[in-house]
Design an enzyme around this catalytic site. Structure first.
Site, PDB file in Angstrom:
ATOM      1  CD  GLN A  16      -6.742  -4.730   4.417  1.00  0.00           C
ATOM      2  OE1 GLN A  16      -7.528  -5.184   4.260  1.00  0.00           O
ATOM      3  NE2 GLN A  16      -6.411  -3.245   3.497  1.00  0.00           N
ATOM      4  CB  CYS A  45      -3.944   3.277  -1.764  1.00  0.00           C
ATOM      5  SG  CYS A  45      -4.955   4.272  -1.777  1.00  0.00           S
ATOM      6  CG  ASP A  77       0.604  -1.516   5.994  1.00  0.00           C
ATOM      7  OD1 ASP A  77       0.072  -2.031   6.856  1.00  0.00           O
ATOM      8  OD2 ASP A  77       0.934  -1.657   5.220  1.00  0.00           O
ATOM      9  CG  HIS A  99      -1.982   1.116   1.652  1.00  0.00           C
ATOM     10  ND1 HIS A  99      -1.221   1.612   2.440  1.00  0.00           N
ATOM     11  CD2 HIS A  99      -3.851   1.024   0.756  1.00  0.00           C
ATOM     12  CE1 HIS A  99      -3.174   2.764   1.699  1.00  0.00           C
ATOM     13  NE2 HIS A  99      -3.749   1.754   1.344  1.00  0.00           N
ATOM     14  CE  LYS A 125      -7.070   0.081   6.032  1.00  0.00           C
ATOM     15  NZ  LYS A 125      -7.233   0.330   4.979  1.00  0.00           N
TER      16      LYS A 125
HETATM   17  C1  LIG Z   1      -1.906  -2.859   3.713  1.00  0.00           C
HETATM   18  C2  LIG Z   1      -2.877  -1.176   4.006  1.00  0.00           C
HETATM   19  N1  LIG Z   1      -1.836  -0.482   4.483  1.00  0.00           N
HETATM   20  C3  LIG Z   1      -1.792   0.302   5.131  1.00  0.00           C
HETATM   21  C4  LIG Z   1      -3.235   1.348   4.719  1.00  0.00           C
HETATM   22  C5  LIG Z   1      -3.365   2.355   4.929  1.00  0.00           C
HETATM   23  O1  LIG Z   1      -4.697   2.433   6.438  1.00  0.00           O
HETATM   24  P1  LIG Z   1      -4.996   3.864   6.901  1.00  0.00           P
HETATM   25  O2  LIG Z   1      -5.530   4.795   6.061  1.00  0.00           O
HETATM   26  O3  LIG Z   1      -6.217   3.566   7.560  1.00  0.00           O
HETATM   27  O4  LIG Z   1      -3.715   4.468   6.984  1.00  0.00           O
HETATM   28  C6  LIG Z   1      -4.098   0.174   3.756  1.00  0.00           C
HETATM   29  C7  LIG Z   1      -5.214   0.659   4.122  1.00  0.00           C
HETATM   30  O5  LIG Z   1      -6.549   0.787   2.953  1.00  0.00           O
HETATM   31  C8  LIG Z   1      -3.697  -1.132   3.365  1.00  0.00           C
HETATM   32  O6  LIG Z   1      -4.454  -1.707   3.473  1.00  0.00           O
END
Ligand SMILES: Cc1ncc(COP(=O)(O)O)c(C=O)c1O
Length: 396
Positions: free
Chosen positions: A193, A353, A190, A113, A216
């Site tokens: 997910q 993203c 990270d 992401h 999430k």
């Molecule tokens: C794999 C991953 N990392 C980071 C994020 C960022 O999350 P947030 O927008 O809650 O900061 C997302 C959001 O979709 C994600 O899917």
């Protein structure tokens, strides 16, 4: 199980398949947000009166709850942030920026992401670091051999999602941390997910840092978690300064307060943090293993049914999670998304993203269906029914 009574949003007549973006909130979480605002509104770390003590106490309970949920050693290893993005930025800027030197190497993948790529790109531009992208295999997954092949004496960090938000693949973080630590490399995970969907045990994974978002996982927006090993947090330098993070200060400098508070300057998202505990307790009641299992069954059924539609291609048929990526022949993903919206179905279209993924996979414009435990087979049947209506789909 039917969750309609617990989640008001499940009674809106929608089919919600965008759970990788954010999830619905159960009543317990909503009521908790209201409770703070009606019954004990006060700031944290500030007051000498009962409702302020209660606020501190409730925040502390959430910290302990998060610790238990991810099996961290200490609750001091849990830092509240705004979201996973904030956590990842803090890890990069507060821990790695002071530590990394010119020509040091960072391993990422192009299926990360943006929140796990951009902070590293910004730092590499600032400090002359080298980012190496782990090649993906034919299923668009990373392999341990591909990581091994990239490691040199200059490699200092591997930063990867546990589960990716487009390919939906799950990485073997334990194997990666073993390899990394044998080579004196830090591992950042990270967990945006993964933490909401699979059992996450930071002691077992042995990762150095972990980032995730409350929203999430049935929690409120505006709350994130940065987990770090205590020994590493001692070396981390707060970049955000202000109230609550210092013991004292004068014109010559700041004496930091204790961990984790030194990383939580300013008034936090108090009601969000307090409500987050109720989200975790809800997930624990459903059972994280049950969540993982039910999503797997739903995903297998969804892929099986999608494959029966000749003009729909499933791009990640070996997805390890509830994330399924499709392309409808000759149609823009956005048009498919809008057609499904007209049928009351919420999906996500575009690049999600993950804008560098197309370099390796060719996936540029896709429709993502992302499931959570409260989704049903009936909802999947309805999606399939709408997609099978070729005339309406192509005519939309
Ligand atoms: C794999 C991953 N990392 C980071 C994020 C960022 O999350 P947030 O927008 O809650 O900061 C997302 C959001 O979709 C994600 O899917």
């Amino acid at each position: 199980m039917n969750y309609d009574e617990d989640f008001p949003m499940l009674k809106k007549g929608l089919v919600y398949f965008d759970n990788a973006a954010t999830t619905f909130k159960p009543k317990k979480v909503i009521n908790s947000l209201i409770d703070y605002n009606i019954n004990f509104t006060a700031n944290s770390h500030r007051g000498d009166y009962n409702i302020s003590f209660k606020v501190d106490d409730e925040i502390d309970k959430t910290r302990e709850c998060v610790r238990r949920f991810i099996n961290a050693k200490l609750k001091e290893e849990i830092i509240f942030t705004m979201n996973a993005t904030d956590s990842l930025n803090m890890i990069v800027d507060n821990f790695f920026e002071p530590m990394l030197k010119k020509d040091d190497e960072i391993l990422l993948s192009k299926s990360e992401h943006a929140s796990n790529i951009l902070p590293w790109i910004m730092l590499s531009l600032k400090k002359g670091l080298k980012i190496k992208y782990i090649p993906l295999n034919e299923e668009n997954k990373i392999t341990i051999d591909n990581i091994k092949n990239l490691i040199t004496t200059k490699t200092k960090v591997i930063s990867l999602a546990h589960i990716t938000n487009v390919i939906g693949d799950k990485r073997d973080i334990k194997e990666i941390t073993t390899l990394a630590h044998n080579n004196n490399i830090y591992v950042v995970v990270d967990g945006a997910q993964s933490v909401p969907h699979i059992k996450t045990d930071v002691k077992d994974l042995d990762c150095d840092f972990l980032a995730f978002s409350a929203h999430k996982m049935c929690g409120p927006t505006g709350v994130g978690v940065l987990y770090g090993k205590y020994e590493l947090l001692k070396k981390m330098i707060p970049k955000k300064v202000g109230g609550g993070m210092n013991e004292s200060y004068d014109e010559h400098g700041i004496e930091l307060t204790t961990i984790p508070y030194r990383f939580e300057a300013g008034t936090p998202n108090i009601n969000g943090i307090i409500a987050f505990k109720h989200a975790i307790e809800y997930i624990e009641k459903v059972g994280i293993e049950n969540i993982e299992r039910s999503e797997k069954y739903l995903k297998n059924y969804l892929i099986k049914e999608l494959k029966k539609i000749p003009y729909v291609e499933v791009l990640n048929p070996t997805s390890d999670s509830g994330i399924v990526l499709i392309k409808v022949k000759d149609l823009f993903a956005g048009d498919v998304g809008l057609y499904l919206n007209s049928k009351g179905i919420c999906v996500r279209s575009g690049k999600h993203c993950v804008k560098m993924l197309k370099d390796e996979s060719g996936f540029d414009d896709t429709v993502r269906i992302s499931l959570y435990f409260y989704n049903t087979y009936e909802e999947i049947d309805y999606l399939i029914y709408c997609l099978k209506d070729k005339y309406k789909l192509y005519d939309f």
